[in-house]
Structure formats: C-alpha cells, structure tokens
Design a protein around this motif. Structure first.
Motif, PDB file in Angstrom:
ATOM      1  N   ILE A 331     -12.235  -1.981   2.459  1.00  9.24           N
ATOM      2  CA  ILE A 331     -12.172  -1.573   3.867  1.00  9.24           C
ATOM      3  C   ILE A 331     -11.490  -2.691   4.645  1.00  9.24           C
ATOM      4  O   ILE A 331     -11.897  -3.856   4.571  1.00  9.24           O
ATOM      5  N   ARG A 332     -10.428  -2.319   5.327  1.00 10.76           N
ATOM      6  CA  ARG A 332      -9.707  -3.311   6.126  1.00 10.76           C
ATOM      7  C   ARG A 332     -10.319  -3.362   7.518  1.00 10.76           C
ATOM      8  O   ARG A 332     -10.577  -2.322   8.124  1.00 10.76           O
ATOM      9  N   THR A 333     -10.545  -4.563   8.022  1.00 14.29           N
ATOM     10  CA  THR A 333     -11.114  -4.669   9.365  1.00 14.29           C
ATOM     11  C   THR A 333     -10.062  -4.210  10.381  1.00 14.29           C
ATOM     12  O   THR A 333      -8.861  -4.155  10.086  1.00 14.29           O
ATOM     13  N   LEU A 334     -10.588  -3.947  11.558  1.00 13.81           N
ATOM     14  CA  LEU A 334      -9.808  -3.399  12.673  1.00 13.81           C
ATOM     15  C   LEU A 334      -8.373  -3.929  12.769  1.00 13.81           C
ATOM     16  O   LEU A 334      -8.165  -5.143  12.874  1.00 13.81           O
ATOM     17  N   ASP A 335      -7.413  -3.018  12.739  1.00 11.68           N
ATOM     18  CA  ASP A 335      -6.006  -3.401  12.879  1.00 11.68           C
ATOM     19  C   ASP A 335      -5.387  -2.575  13.997  1.00 11.68           C
ATOM     20  O   ASP A 335      -4.676  -1.602  13.747  1.00 11.68           O
ATOM     21  N   ILE A 336      -5.702  -2.962  15.250  1.00 13.79           N
ATOM     22  CA  ILE A 336      -5.040  -2.246  16.347  1.00 13.79           C
ATOM     23  C   ILE A 336      -4.054  -3.182  17.031  1.00 13.79           C
ATOM     24  O   ILE A 336      -3.894  -4.344  16.652  1.00 13.79           O
ATOM     25  N   ILE A 428      -7.175 -10.626   1.711  1.00  7.29           N
ATOM     26  CA  ILE A 428      -6.328 -10.564   2.914  1.00  7.29           C
ATOM     27  C   ILE A 428      -5.097  -9.727   2.628  1.00  7.29           C
ATOM     28  O   ILE A 428      -4.679  -9.587   1.478  1.00  7.29           O
ATOM     29  N   MET A 429      -4.521  -9.217   3.719  1.00  3.97           N
ATOM     30  CA  MET A 429      -3.247  -8.539   3.566  1.00  3.97           C
ATOM     31  C   MET A 429      -2.155  -9.580   3.616  1.00  3.97           C
ATOM     32  O   MET A 429      -2.195 -10.498   4.432  1.00  3.97           O
ATOM     33  N   ILE A 430      -1.198  -9.419   2.735  1.00  2.00           N
ATOM     34  CA  ILE A 430       0.013 -10.235   2.812  1.00  2.00           C
ATOM     35  C   ILE A 430       1.011  -9.329   3.502  1.00  2.00           C
ATOM     36  O   ILE A 430       1.612  -8.448   2.892  1.00  2.00           O
ATOM     37  N   VAL A 451      -0.591  -6.473  -0.525  1.00  2.00           N
ATOM     38  CA  VAL A 451       0.651  -6.617   0.236  1.00  2.00           C
ATOM     39  C   VAL A 451       0.880  -5.387   1.116  1.00  2.00           C
ATOM     40  O   VAL A 451       0.949  -4.261   0.622  1.00  2.00           O
ATOM     41  N   GLY A 452       0.996  -5.644   2.409  1.00  2.00           N
ATOM     42  CA  GLY A 452       1.302  -4.570   3.363  1.00  2.00           C
ATOM     43  C   GLY A 452       2.801  -4.550   3.579  1.00  2.00           C
ATOM     44  O   GLY A 452       3.332  -5.234   4.455  1.00  2.00           O
ATOM     45  N   THR A 453       3.492  -3.770   2.762  1.00  2.00           N
ATOM     46  CA  THR A 453       4.961  -3.828   2.815  1.00  2.00           C
ATOM     47  C   THR A 453       5.532  -3.249   4.108  1.00  2.00           C
ATOM     48  O   THR A 453       6.663  -3.557   4.466  1.00  2.00           O
ATOM     49  N   ASN A 454       4.739  -2.419   4.797  1.00  2.00           N
ATOM     50  CA  ASN A 454       5.272  -1.836   6.038  1.00  2.00           C
ATOM     51  C   ASN A 454       5.523  -2.938   7.070  1.00  2.00           C
ATOM     52  O   ASN A 454       6.597  -3.029   7.665  1.00  2.00           O
ATOM     53  N   ASP A 464      11.933  -3.627  14.019  1.00  2.00           N
ATOM     54  CA  ASP A 464      10.790  -2.883  14.547  1.00  2.00           C
ATOM     55  C   ASP A 464      10.564  -1.616  13.718  1.00  2.00           C
ATOM     56  O   ASP A 464      11.457  -0.771  13.630  1.00  2.00           O
ATOM     57  N   ARG A 465       9.399  -1.493  13.104  1.00  2.00           N
ATOM     58  CA  ARG A 465       9.180  -0.342  12.206  1.00  2.00           C
ATOM     59  C   ARG A 465       9.102   0.989  12.956  1.00  2.00           C
ATOM     60  O   ARG A 465       9.113   2.054  12.346  1.00  2.00           O
ATOM     61  N   GLN A 466       8.999   0.925  14.299  1.00  2.00           N
ATOM     62  CA  GLN A 466       8.905   2.145  15.109  1.00  2.00           C
ATOM     63  C   GLN A 466      10.270   2.643  15.575  1.00  2.00           C
ATOM     64  O   GLN A 466      10.373   3.704  16.151  1.00  2.00           O
TER      65      GLN A 466
HETATM   66  C1  PEP Z   1       1.286  -2.371   5.953  1.00  2.00           C
HETATM   67  O1  PEP Z   1       1.618  -3.013   6.934  1.00  2.00           O
HETATM   68  O2  PEP Z   1       1.988  -2.209   4.946  1.00  2.00           O
HETATM   69  C2  PEP Z   1      -0.029  -1.707   5.910  1.00  2.00           C
HETATM   70  C3  PEP Z   1      -0.507  -1.147   4.831  1.00  2.00           C
HETATM   71  O3  PEP Z   1      -0.726  -1.664   7.087  1.00  2.00           O
HETATM   72  P1  PEP Z   1      -0.397  -0.630   8.276  1.00  2.00           P
HETATM   73  O4  PEP Z   1       0.666   0.318   7.802  1.00  2.00           O
HETATM   74  O5  PEP Z   1      -1.679   0.031   8.607  1.00  2.00           O
HETATM   75  O6  PEP Z   1       0.084  -1.560   9.351  1.00  2.00           O
END
Ligand code: PEP
Ligand code: MG
Length: 548
Positions: A331-336, A428-430, A451-454, A464-466
């Motif tokens: 479970i990943r803690t709050l990521d807002i 931790i997330m990398i 690893v959070g590749t996003n 910017d991923r958006q």
């Molecule tokens: C990521 O950044 O790759 C990830 C899994 O987290 P999120 O998409 O929720 O930011």
C-alpha cells in the motif's frame, strides 16, 4: 427491443432467457405474546438453525470461490451472534411483549438503515448483509425452508437485489448472468459475481423489473453494463460474435492461470497487480495476481469530500489484506498534488504543481494526516502480508524522517496495546531521478524499491506527463530511464533488497526481457494485463539473444 444500463461488475457477455426472481415477501406481523421466556427460546432455536444453514453455505463458498471470498458467511455467522443486534431483539421482545419475528424484522430494518447512512461505502454495503441474516432468522422462526434459486434451464436472473447468500447459492450451471435493480460495485454480491465469473450488471434502477418478463430474451454486456431486452436478429448476431471472441481470448489466457511466471531458462519473477480501490480485488484474484504491488491509497481520499477517518482507512486496508490472504499487499501512502488535487486539503495554487508540494512532501508538511494513515496501516497489518511504500522520495534525510515517524506511530500503538505486525516490509518508489542516483544510499534503509516509471519518465525527460503536446519529445524508451532503473536494481541487489516496477512501463511487453536481464524481481500491472505478461515471460529465453 429495449435497452437499460447499469454498472457492469464482471466483464463478459451473456445471451439467454430472463427469469424474474421474486421473494415470498410476506409481511412480518406483530403479535402479542404472553411469555417472553418461551419466545426467546424460539429465537435461540431459530438462530441455531440459521447458523447451521450459514455453515453449509460457507462450505459451498469455500469450495467454489475460496477462503477469502467465503469469509463473508463467517461474518454473517458473527452478525447473528452480535451483541448489539441481539440486545435490540431481546429488548423489543421483553419490553413490548411481541413475537420474535417482529423483533428481528424491526431490528434488521433499524440496523440496515444505520449502515446505509454511514459515509463509508464498505459499511453502507453491510446493510444488505444485516437484512440477509434477519430474513434468514425470520424464515427459521416461521419454519420456512431456506429459499433456493433452482431452475431447469439456463437463465439470466433479474432481481431487485440479491443477498450474498443467494448469490453464492446460485447454481453456476444454470445461471449464466444476473441483473439487479439495486446494488453497488462494492457489495459482496458484486464481489462474489466477479469471483464466480458470472457476468453481472447491478444498479440498473427502477423500472427494469416492471419491464422485463419471464422468458424474455436478454443480452447482458458485463463490460459496459448494457442490457438489451428482446434484441433484433442483427443485434443478437453482433453479440454472439462479441461473445465468441471474448471467450476465445479468455480461454487462451485462462490456460495460464495457476502457472508460474517463469522464463524458458528458469528465471522466476513476481507479477503483481496495481489497484486504486478495494473494488478492484475481484479482478486481481480473477487474473491470478501473485500479490498487489501498488495500492494507490490516495483514491480513498479522492472519492471523499473530507479526510477519510482512521477507521475508514483501516477497514479498507483490512479488507484488501484479508482478501489477499498470505499474498503480499503493498500500500502506497498518500500521493496527491500535481494532477491529483483535493479541495479539502486547501492547498495553495502552485506555478509548477508536479514540482511542488505533492506526495511525501504533503505528508511531511502535515504529520497529523500522515500519522492517521500510518496508524490505520499498522493496525490493519495483522490481517495479512502488508508492505508500506512511500512515494516521491528524493533524499536520505527525507527517508530517515519518514522512518522515524513510522517508529513514533509504532511506539504509540504499543503504548495503547494495539497490535501490529512486525513483518511489514518498508519500501520506496524510485520515481525521481534523485532517488535512482542515490539508490545505493537508500537501499540499506528499506526492504524494497518499486520504480514508478510514469513520474521517473516525466522528471528525467522534463516532460509534463499531463501534456499531450510533448509526445514527440517524450520517448518513454529513452536510454536515460533504463540507466536509472538498471542502477537502482544494482543498488537494491547489492544490499540484498528486491526491486519491482509499478509504473505503466511494467506492462510494456516489448521491455519485459530487458527488465528481466536487469534483474527486476517484480512487475506490477493492471489486473487485466497479468496473464498477458505471464504469457510473455514464459516465452522468454534469457540464454538466447532472441525471445521466442
Ligand atoms: C509512477 O509514477 O509510475 C507511479 C506508479 O505512480 P503514479 O502513476 O500514481 O504517479
Ligand atoms: Mg508516481
């Protein structure tokens, strides 16, 4: 041809005849009695009978849908013995000198209303359970046999709602789908449908049961919730084709269920699932995930208009852990912050929110919010195999502060004699270039990396991923990203820690071989990608230059 729409809770198609399910819903009458004592005896006998029926249902469920899903009937047995519930029934019998059926019916209604008024969707769904057990006790009191849904031909059940015990009693060889006017995706009925692989649509709304008649031909689209009553020939043909393709696709992948994620040359890898809600567990189990590699806990906050309480979070985490049994749940803690904004956090507007106060930075700036979540997580940890993961880490000091807050929370729980597991893995997330570059410093402090590749892609490539306009500049296969992942894998392994990938790149099967060669130990993807990924892994030979 008429169309209705509800919420599909298990993706599949069904074409068959309707059977409208109506209960023998006789009203329970209020009768004066002379002896409360003998009425209480009747009640006790009826409860015994109800428990024995629930035991048989539990055994059937255990056999058909596994321990985690059968647990609801254990909860039903506990509900029959619940102190508050029984106190209310006895109180009505004694003070009003009325029959037990009436006392059970009134108590059942009151408790169901109380549950349905709660904010938490899990607790709301318990209203159906308390009604279910009350009806069962009443049926035992009036000596009516447990109602079985039994038919001679294959049918699609159409009902106002189905209780979990009714759903599990369905004969899977006869019932090819069900549609209910009421119900939610979070109800146990929906969860059971998913796990029994029965295409189901819930929450179709009023009017459906008035329209549909026994033996009407129905098409059920469990993917998008469409229901078609008496379709024309062309529509039937269209759906027959969709159904055929769907079955072929699933059959091919289903063959991989229960099989290992192992390459041709014998390298094993964990394939886990990413989820955003307790509702997704059905899909996780159905697709045979080895665990949950990422539960994005922020969705618990995003779906509310106020902070979720510690208890609300505790119940959500507990449910996920219990459903997964011994399998790992991270479970990943709050990521807002950034793209996930929540009004009630009252955050200042930022020029660059993706580079602003987000994820762990919000938690470290608001320790109360962070500690509430950690307490809920530690309390829930005794119900399964929990891993806790922190997002957006950029420095050793930041991680040390996080770990010291965890220690404080554990100390507080210990003082209060509240149990927590001592086997929780911390990771931790990398997902920032900084964390990858200093991964050799971070590895000794944790049990795993994911690893959070996003985000790693957005921060490494400064894209910017958006922003869709950046597509030409954002090569998700850029060598810089692979170097960071490779170095993080080396750092993790140097200290005997494991490393996974939970960003979208984990599902990119053109990269699976490369990830395996880097030594990645786990890939966590959306549930529907699991079997496809398993298929890819099983066709890789790391000893040859080419994959099969
Ligand atoms: C990521 O950044 O790759 C990830 C899994 O987290 P999120 O998409 O929720 O930011
Ligand atoms: Mg991220």
């Amino acid at each position: 041809m008429l169309r209705f729409k509800g919420n599909g809770v298990y993706g599949a198609y069904a074409i068959g005849k309707a059977s409208v399910f109506k209960r023998n819903g006789k009203k329970v009458c209020r009768r004066r009695i002379t002896s409360a004592e003998s009425e209480i005896k009747r009640l006790e006998n009826a409860k015994k009978q109800a428990i024995s029926q629930l035991n048989s249902i539990y055994e059937k469920a255990l056999h058909e849908i596994g321990e985690a899903n059968a647990q609801i009937f254990e909860i039903h047995m506990m509900m029959v013995e619940d102190e508050d519930y029984n106190e209310s029934i006895l109180n009505i019998i004694k003070t009003q000198l009325v029959n037990a059926e009436y006392a059970v019916a009134v108590t059942g209604e009151n408790f169901a209303e109380m549950f349905s008024l709660m904010d938490d969707s899990y607790m709301q769904a318990r209203a159906t359970d308390v009604k279910d057990i009350s009806n069962r006790i009443i049926a035992c009191l009036v000596n009516k046999n447990d109602k079985k849904i039994d038919f001679n031909e294959k049918i699609i059940i159409c009902a106002d709602d189905l209780a979990p015990s009714e759903t599990v009693s369905l004969n899977k060889d006869q019932v090819i789908a069900f549609v209910t006017e009421q119900g939610t995706g979070n109800s146990h009925t929906a969860i059971l449908a998913r796990n029994m692989n029965i295409p189901a649509v819930v929450n179709v709304g009023e009017g459906f049961l008035e329209t549909v008649k026994d033996a009407d031909l129905l098409i059920i689209d469990g993917y998008n919730g469409d229901i078609i009553i008496n379709p024309d020939k062309k529509t039937i043909e269209e759906y027959e084709l969709k159904q055929k393709r769907d079955i072929e696709k699933k059959e091919l992948l289903q063959k991989l269920k229960g099989k290992e994620n192992i390459t041709l040359d014998g390298k094993r890898i964990n394939v886990f699932a990413n989820i955003g809600s307790v509702d997704n567990i059905g899909a996780v189990l159905l697709n045979d995930a080895g665990g949950i590699g990422l539960f994005r806990s922020e969705f618990l906050y995003l779906e509310k208009d106020r902070f979720p309480t510690e208890d609300e979070q505790f119940y959500a985490y507990k449910k996920v852990l219990e459903s997964m049994g011994a399998k790992k749940v991270i479970i990943r803690t709050l990521d807002i912050g950034a793209d996930k904004q929540i009004d009630y956090f009252n955050m200042d507007k930022e020029e660059n929110p993706a580079l602003g106060l987000r994820a762990i930075r919000i938690c470290l700036s608001n320790p109360d919010i962070f500690k509430t979540q950690l307490r809920a997580l530690y309390r829930a940890s005794v119900y399964g195999n929990l891993g806790i993961m922190f997002p957006m880490i950029t420095s050793e000091n930041e991680l040390k502060t996080v770990l010291s807050i965890c220690d404080e929370v554990k100390k507080d729980l210990k003082k209060l004699n509240i149990k927590y597991s001592h086997k929780i893995e911390i990771g931790i997330m990398i997902e920032t270039p900084a964390s990858a570059i200093i991964s050799d410093k971070l590895a000794p402090l944790v049990d795993f990396f994911s690893v959070g590749t996003n985000d790693l892609t957005q921060y490494t490539l400064a894209c910017d991923r958006q922003n869709p306009k950046l597509a030409p500049f954002c090569d998700i296969h850029n060598e810089a990203i692979f170097r960071l992942i490779r170095y993080s894998a080396e750092s993790a392994h140097k200290y005997g820690k494991w490393i996974g990938i939970c960003g979208e790149l984990a599902a990119d099967t053109t990269l699976t071989e490369e990830f395996l060669k880097m030594g990645i130990d786990e890939l966590s993807v959306s549930p529907s990608y699991i079997l496809k990924l398993r298929d890819t892994i099983r066709n890789i030979d790391l000893n040859s230059n080419k994959s099969n």
